[in-house]
Design a protein around this motif. Sequence first.
Motif, PDB file in Angstrom:
ATOM      1  N   UNK A 184       0.830  -1.214   0.000  1.00  0.00           N
ATOM      2  CA  UNK A 184       0.000   0.000   0.000  1.00  0.00           C
ATOM      3  C   UNK A 184       0.863   1.263   0.000  1.00  0.00           C
ATOM      4  N   UNK A 202       4.348   1.530  -0.750  1.00  0.00           N
ATOM      5  CA  UNK A 202       5.482   1.707  -1.657  1.00  0.00           C
ATOM      6  C   UNK A 202       5.308   1.141  -3.067  1.00  0.00           C
ATOM      7  N   UNK A 203       4.448   0.171  -3.221  1.00  0.00           N
ATOM      8  CA  UNK A 203       4.322  -0.442  -4.537  1.00  0.00           C
ATOM      9  C   UNK A 203       3.256   0.279  -5.358  1.00  0.00           C
ATOM     10  N   UNK A 204       3.116  -0.108  -6.618  1.00  0.00           N
ATOM     11  CA  UNK A 204       2.120   0.524  -7.476  1.00  0.00           C
ATOM     12  C   UNK A 204       1.084  -0.497  -7.927  1.00  0.00           C
ATOM     13  N   UNK A 205       0.953  -1.554  -7.142  1.00  0.00           N
ATOM     14  CA  UNK A 205      -0.086  -2.557  -7.374  1.00  0.00           C
ATOM     15  C   UNK A 205      -0.508  -3.027  -5.989  1.00  0.00           C
TER      16      UNK A 205
END
Lengths: 551, 423
Positions: free
Chosen positions: A520, A522-525
């Motif tokens: 939630x 740091x990632x983009x998925x």
Amino acid sequence: MLIKLSGGTVYDPVHGINGEQRDIYIQDGYITRKPAASVKIDKIYDLNGKIIMAGAIDIHTHIGGGKVNIARMMLPEDHRSDLVSKTKLTRSGCGHAAPSTFTAGYRYAEMGYTACFEPAMLPANARQAHMEMADTPMVDKGAYAMLGSDDFFLRMLAAKKDREAISDYVGWTINATQAMAIKVVNPGGINAFKFNQRRLNLDEQNEHYGVSPREIIKSLARAVRELGVPHPLHLHGCNLGVPGNMQTTLDTIHAVEGMPLHLTHVQFHSYGTEGDRKFSSGAAQIAEAVNSNPNISVDVGQVLFGQTVTASGDTMMQYSGHWHAHPQKWVIMDIECDAGCGIVPFKYRDKNFVNALQWAIGLELFLLIKDPWRVFLTTDHPNGAPFTSYPHLIRLLMDRSFRNDMLATINKSAAAASVLSSIDREYTLYEIAKMTRAGPARSLGLKDRGHLGGGAIADITVYNDLKDKEKMFEKPLYVFKNGEEIVKNGKIVKIVTGGTHTLRPDYDKSIEQSLKKYFDRYMTIKLVNFRIDDDEIVEHGNSNIIIQPCT
Amino acid sequence: MKTKTHQAVVLKDVPCPFCSLICDDLVIQNSDGKLTVKENGCAIVEAHFSQSPPDDTPALKGKSCSIDKAIEVAARILKQSSQPLLAGLGTDIRGMRSVMRLADNIGATIDHMHSDGAIRNTLVLQDLGWVMTTMSEIKNRADFIIFAGTDASNYPRFFERVIWNKDSLFSDVKKRKIVYIGDKLNTSAGKSLEGTLPTVLKCEQEEINEIISVLHTIIAGNKIHQPIIAGINLITLQKLANQMKEAKYGVIVWAPGELNFPHAELTIQSICELVKYLTRTTRFAGFTLAGGDGVMSANSLSAWQSGFPLRVNFSKGFPKQDVGRNSTKNLLKNKEVDALIWISSFSSNNNPPKANIPTIVLATPGTKLNFKPDVFIPVATPGIDHSGQLIRTDNVVSLTLKKLRDSKYKSVSDILNRMIDLI
């Protein structure tokens, strides 16, 4: 449907059958015991004088996923020399170094292979890797998830998280990406390259995290063992291609302190620094270390001469090697705080000292490592050579005079620097069956493959018994996949989809809480969208899931 | 007709199929088939999700017919064609698998409605290669971002998600430096959270190449004697060049479809040359905003199944890529094709080209056509009416789309597979 393969000469190392005449019975896709005399046999193949082995298994071949597809996209000139027309049965495509998915599947089957394992599936790219493998017909597939340079893992290691937590993360990764094993590539090095580090030795620290490749290897090897993953940690070590990396490889073998470890494409990690050119063979030392450490297995990553393309997760070393690109184009990608990839086309030349010595080093390794259960036949397709060169490689191993003829044609200094001409060993068919069938199956934990005993899946290859082993292995007489005849005289006669091998190690689900937070922030998925469901593998009808047990 | 009433269903973590960022944090409410975006929408999402599908039926030359009839006529057209073109290709992975199967089967040419952009990148990849990065890397690592010829406004949440993101593993988001180079760019999104304005180098789109080349020259340590380059002061470029060298993780963003002038691939080539040069000493990478309508998926799938990215011709029984000749525009202009299937299952705003050859249109219901095609079949939208997969703009991450509502329309894949069965 009951089929009898009658009177063939069988090589089945799992059952100690070394070239004995045996009948093999196939029922409903499985090998079965001899039925009662009253049972009607539906079809008999008279295989007197023919050679029978289980279907071959490639333990390390880059057949699916983003980097292979970039290689495909960037090499139209390579494809144009090997265009493949559609037939009534088969789809069109292209071959050579980075073949189209369909062509790869057909050609593997036509060479007697029934299973192929993609060794470098980035978790962030796993969905695409599976989509490509689903479009690779004829053979069973499976993939190793890449860890060791991903920021989530390195944060855990830097924070000195306990080993259970790390095992949970590794277990989650295998489940979420539908993987079969764990691969680590230049441990921590792909990550370090993102922080602009250009080299990372076994005991050098990633500048940001303060952890070394040694710690990463130990941690992952332990997690793999504790999760009961059959295949040992699949390691592409530090310093690939660097003269003197033999010492790194020897140190790596000792670093795992007896835990199982698979050293992949070890040829690229067996270089010394002797001689005028400061480049020499370390094969003897590596072979000696493999021989005396039964916890170690290797695949060779043999180099064969000609144009190919190198596709690797090792951005750090691919970047440093890009100066040698042929043709002069190359790709490096940083990927999703996960890993990366580097694609560098390359032409191995027999008159070039380094390339010729690489060729010799690979063969020395094959011939000096004594136990064929622990050395597997690979070219690290397409990095050392395309997989279609396997029959040629088998002949080099089985035919000493052919090998010496070839040795006489390569760069003279390289030939002189190699001990190859003094090695008499010729591989036997029994040993080939170990290194291309029984060994890989055992290493991967495929209990019902790689052998011809009752209850095994009927993946079977029948060869003509030819003196020229290249001809023999490039064109099997028959290939059976799950009991169906799919190849005859080296040509596809029936299309099958093949399955996807996966593993479902247990892990503590509470790891998903910290993963969700991490995704939630740091990632983009989203974590929930990252995971690949079973439905996705099977929904297009291009594959089915084969769940292998953990130990 | 009796109206059924259902309780509104709220779906979380929904991936959006309408642009190549594929944001997957949408919260969507389904009330009786009517979709409403509750959270994390954008202009594009609002426009598409709020649309109820109009009642549309298959038609032959504008006259309603059954779907069976439409498929039968379409199959006949394709069977009689000696050189068909499969264009548009606005579909998901499964639809594209069927496109490839059909193309191989009938010896067609394939081209996507956004391949003008995709091809510019392909040409550079095939000639030079590149150093690239992905969305999560930008979000967590980038400290210096140059927008070359794009303001990313066609990707409404790009800045929110990966430039001015709240959390970042390694980079101080507030200190990110933003630079724009190009014409007609809306640079307002480039203002930092603390109010720092971006650097804007305004020039014609065609002049970006010159600016990039001069930056490369300066960074390589060579002298430039001209005081003004493409309207930009040399001192400005020298300062920028220094900042680029000092960046820890720089990114150059371009949108190949927005570099819309002859030989724009040379501009992309210069960008990639510069990035490669910078990589000798620091970390720099390129990033492309690919365009929507599944263009990344079509391009990648074409590559893995045929060996070649888009604009592939199968007429000889094997794949043959020709990026100039095989464009929809050229094939129609040069009368090299004798039947056209045009596919667009996402936006209803895409329009098929009008051609004087038998034309089959598979499009989102409500697509306004300015002609009456021989066959029209309304199709379901992936990620709305059925599940599916799409590859994201960075060509690495792919997402599984969700079915959000029941639909009477069939998927592109279902329809093409039925045509294949009849051929």
